[in-house]
Scaffold this active site. Structure first.
Site, PDB file in Angstrom:
ATOM      1  N   THR A   1      -1.796   3.348   4.445  1.00 18.31           N
ATOM      2  CA  THR A   1      -1.377   3.348   3.047  1.00 18.31           C
ATOM      3  C   THR A   1      -0.079   2.570   2.876  1.00 18.31           C
ATOM      4  O   THR A   1       0.732   2.489   3.788  1.00 18.31           O
ATOM      5  CB  THR A   1      -1.153   4.783   2.524  1.00 18.31           C
TER       6      THR A   1
ATOM      7  N   GLU B   1       0.781   7.172  -2.453  1.00 13.78           N
ATOM      8  CA  GLU B   1       0.301   6.458  -1.274  1.00 13.78           C
ATOM      9  C   GLU B   1      -0.922   5.646  -1.679  1.00 13.78           C
ATOM     10  O   GLU B   1      -1.896   6.200  -2.179  1.00 13.78           O
ATOM     11  CB  GLU B   1      -0.056   7.453  -0.174  1.00 13.78           C
TER      12      GLU B   1
ATOM     13  N   ASN C   1       3.159   2.923   0.857  1.00 10.20           N
ATOM     14  CA  ASN C   1       3.891   3.971   0.153  1.00 10.20           C
ATOM     15  C   ASN C   1       4.949   3.342  -0.738  1.00 10.20           C
ATOM     16  O   ASN C   1       5.612   2.389  -0.332  1.00 10.20           O
ATOM     17  CB  ASN C   1       4.542   4.911   1.168  1.00 10.20           C
TER      18      ASN C   1
END
Length: 189
Positions: free
Chosen positions: A42, A124, A44
């Site tokens: 992910t 995320e 972030n």
């Protein structure tokens, strides 16, 4: 399309409050769980860099598009909260030939990750693309076009991974329709 009891019906085109379009946000290191533990990396972003409407969203899973942009900056080593050192390359390894700089579909979590017992909200973004390297420090502009389901707690990591895979499948199918694809252009402005 797989449908679970928790899934929210998705309209044929985005409706209020969508689309939500962000400005360019910094991509920061998270906890290192998305890639290493779940196999689902992910990007972030700091919640304080997002429009206020994002903070008012129900905790859960959303979908949209994103565009990652490199930043001219020297490489840095940054220490995470857990003491692990992460390389910030500011997107210098992103490859146009690999499609890294295109507007790409995303599934994102706006939540507290109860499986990991977080007590604060995170955003995320899982970009549905095969990047060849990390891009901490780069910028990301994204939109949120719809809601898949509420945030859930899980009894196992495997159950969490299975639900994320279903979230991805649902999001891909929706984002592959013209009323949703039309919102890719918002990220080029």
């Amino acid at each position: 399309m797989t449908v679970r009891d928790v899934d929210v019906p998705i309209p044929e085109q985005p409706g209020a409050p969508y689309p939500i379009v962000t400005k360019c946000c910094d991509i920061v290191c998270g906890f290192g769980r998305g890639s290493s533990e779940l196999g689902i990396p992910t990007a972030n972003v700091p919640v304080d860099q997002l429009p206020e409407v994002v903070n008012k969203l129900e905790l859960g899973v959303y979908f949209g598009y994103a565009k990652v942009t490199p930043v001219a900056h020297d490489l840095e080593q940054v220490e995470r909260e857990d003491g692990r050192v992460v390389s910030y390359n500011y997107g210098s390894h992103l490859e146009e030939d690999n499609g890294d700089l295109e507007v790409l579909p995303v599934v994102l979590s706006v939540g507290k990750n109860p499986f990991y017992h977080n007590d604060f909200k995170t955003v995320e973004i899982h970009i549905l693309h095969d990047f060849k390297s990390t891009f901490y420090g780069a910028k990301i502009k994204f939109n949120i076009l719809g809601y898949v389901r509420p945030e859930l707690d899980y009894t196992s990591k495997e159950a969490l991974i299975e639900d994320i895979k279903t979230d991805i499948e649902i999001s891909k199918q929706v984002l592959d329709t013209e009323p949703y694809r039309a919102h890719m252009a918002e990220l080029l402005k």
